[in-house]
Design a protein around this motif. Structure first.
Motif, PDB file in Angstrom:
ATOM      1  N   GLN A  28       0.872  -1.170   0.000  1.00  0.00           N
ATOM      2  CA  GLN A  28       0.000   0.000   0.000  1.00  0.00           C
ATOM      3  C   GLN A  28       0.908   1.217   0.000  1.00  0.00           C
ATOM      4  O   GLN A  28       2.138   1.078   0.063  1.00  0.00           O
ATOM      5  N   ILE A  75      -2.346  -4.319  -8.867  1.00  0.00           N
ATOM      6  CA  ILE A  75      -1.766  -3.509  -9.954  1.00  0.00           C
ATOM      7  C   ILE A  75      -0.585  -2.688  -9.427  1.00  0.00           C
ATOM      8  O   ILE A  75       0.458  -2.577 -10.070  1.00  0.00           O
ATOM      9  N   PHE A  76      -0.741  -2.153  -8.225  1.00  0.00           N
ATOM     10  CA  PHE A  76       0.330  -1.353  -7.623  1.00  0.00           C
ATOM     11  C   PHE A  76       1.559  -2.229  -7.337  1.00  0.00           C
ATOM     12  O   PHE A  76       2.697  -1.821  -7.581  1.00  0.00           O
ATOM     13  N   HIS A  87      -0.212   4.199  -4.082  1.00  0.00           N
ATOM     14  CA  HIS A  87      -1.305   3.256  -4.366  1.00  0.00           C
ATOM     15  C   HIS A  87      -2.452   4.026  -5.034  1.00  0.00           C
ATOM     16  O   HIS A  87      -2.736   5.170  -4.665  1.00  0.00           O
ATOM     17  N   PRO A  88      -3.142   3.398  -6.011  1.00  0.00           N
ATOM     18  CA  PRO A  88      -4.202   4.143  -6.723  1.00  0.00           C
ATOM     19  C   PRO A  88      -5.379   4.576  -5.849  1.00  0.00           C
ATOM     20  O   PRO A  88      -6.030   5.569  -6.172  1.00  0.00           O
ATOM     21  N   LEU A  89      -5.684   3.872  -4.754  1.00  0.00           N
ATOM     22  CA  LEU A  89      -6.811   4.313  -3.914  1.00  0.00           C
ATOM     23  C   LEU A  89      -6.405   5.600  -3.188  1.00  0.00           C
ATOM     24  O   LEU A  89      -5.282   5.714  -2.705  1.00  0.00           O
ATOM     25  N   PHE A 142      -7.821  -5.728  -3.119  1.00  0.00           N
ATOM     26  CA  PHE A 142      -8.330  -4.829  -4.153  1.00  0.00           C
ATOM     27  C   PHE A 142      -7.486  -5.063  -5.407  1.00  0.00           C
ATOM     28  O   PHE A 142      -6.270  -5.274  -5.311  1.00  0.00           O
ATOM     29  N   TRP A 143      -8.122  -4.944  -6.562  1.00  0.00           N
ATOM     30  CA  TRP A 143      -7.342  -5.022  -7.809  1.00  0.00           C
ATOM     31  C   TRP A 143      -6.258  -3.955  -7.807  1.00  0.00           C
ATOM     32  O   TRP A 143      -5.153  -4.160  -8.306  1.00  0.00           O
ATOM     33  N   ASP A 144      -6.601  -2.805  -7.236  1.00  0.00           N
ATOM     34  CA  ASP A 144      -5.651  -1.679  -7.200  1.00  0.00           C
ATOM     35  C   ASP A 144      -4.341  -2.079  -6.507  1.00  0.00           C
ATOM     36  O   ASP A 144      -3.263  -1.639  -6.899  1.00  0.00           O
ATOM     37  N   THR A 145      -4.457  -2.913  -5.471  1.00  0.00           N
ATOM     38  CA  THR A 145      -3.251  -3.333  -4.743  1.00  0.00           C
ATOM     39  C   THR A 145      -2.396  -4.243  -5.625  1.00  0.00           C
ATOM     40  O   THR A 145      -1.171  -4.112  -5.670  1.00  0.00           O
ATOM     41  N   HIS A 157       3.243  -2.729 -10.571  1.00  0.00           N
ATOM     42  CA  HIS A 157       3.925  -1.497 -11.006  1.00  0.00           C
ATOM     43  C   HIS A 157       5.275  -1.344 -10.290  1.00  0.00           C
ATOM     44  O   HIS A 157       6.306  -1.097 -10.921  1.00  0.00           O
ATOM     45  N   LYS A 212      -9.929  -6.479   0.595  1.00  0.00           N
ATOM     46  CA  LYS A 212     -11.104  -5.673   0.230  1.00  0.00           C
ATOM     47  C   LYS A 212     -12.289  -5.859   1.182  1.00  0.00           C
ATOM     48  O   LYS A 212     -12.915  -4.877   1.591  1.00  0.00           O
TER      49      LYS A 212
END
Ligand code: SF4
Length: 247
Positions: A42, A75-76, A186-188, A70-73, A79, A199
């Protein structure tokens, strides 16, 4: 053990005024390659990931792939791996638990979060830690009541040395470091998700709430068990999971 508990207590006291980088360098010099960093990927994980990759780029980084992120995690995580070429090791629940996870499906975080955390986080981590000497973690004293009493260097009951280089940092110190070094986030949005776990057990916080108020809301639970003695006794008893519905 390379150091006696008394030596560790003394070193830990000395490290209260050391920088995180000095603590990490000491840990690398003393324990490499038998040392890992654990990370939840995160935003607040980024300073420690950055410091470790600068000091020891090949250090293994344990990521608990709970299947509930979360998908965001994810993806992060990808990255950061791409830009920093990290040595990430994904830890997943042991096969012996698959039938239990299949049976309870997505309800388990709600019906018995302690069992869920045990299967998805604590057990894979305990298994992966076997044979290691030291573990670097990003916990901070300002995060929870339990963490407020932690030490920078501390032996777990299994004789593993837990090293917490950021223990004296605050949320502000973390974000000042991210700003200063222009590190990825992180994107969130941080203002709503300052602490991100799985999530089902993470919600956005309100402006007047604390950093971890969005974790396990309404569950009387503030820790997954990795940083407590919750699962460190000999196995677990029925009392640990008394809310579990019958199979
Ligand atoms: S944080 Fe929630 S979903 Fe993740 S392992 Fe723990 S109880 Fe399960």
């Amino acid at each position: 053990m390379k150091f006696t508990p008394k030596e560790i207590a003394s070193l830990s006291k000395d490290f209260e005024t050391a920088s995180p980088q000095e603590i990490i360098q000491w840990a690398v010099d003393e324990f490499c390659p038998n040392i890992v960093l654990s990370s939840s990927f995160q935003t607040q994980s980024v300073p420690l990931l950055y410091m470790v990759k600068e000091i020891q780029p090949k250090m293994r980084i344990y990521f608990l792939d709970t299947g509930m992120h979360f998908w965001d995690t994810l993806i992060f995580r990808e990255h950061l791996d791409q830009i920093w070429d990290l040595n990430i090791v994904d830890l997943r629940p042991d096969k012996k638990w698959h039938a239990v996870l299949r049976h309870f499906g997505t309800d388990l975080p709600d019906t018995d979060p302690n069992l869920c955390c045990y299967i998805r986080k604590v057990q894979p981590m305990q298994k992966a830690m076997k044979g290691l000497d030291a573990w670097i973690t990003g916990i901070r004293r300002d995060q929870t009541e339990n963490r407020a009493h932690a030490q920078i260097l501390e032996y777990t009951r299994d004789g593993l040395l837990r090293i917490a280089p950021l223990l004296n940092w605050t949320g502000d110190t973390v974000f000042n470091f991210i700003e200063e070094k222009n590190l990825p986030r992180h994107p969130l949005p941080h203002s709503r998700y300052p602490s991100i776990g799985c999530k089902p057990c993470t919600r956005a916080i309100q402006p007047n709430e604390g950093e971890r108020a969005g974790r396990w809301t309404g569950k009387k639970k503030t820790e997954c068990g990795l940083h407590t003695d919750m699962f460190n006794k000999n196995g677990f008893t029925e009392d640990d999971f008394k809310n579990l519905p019958p199979l």
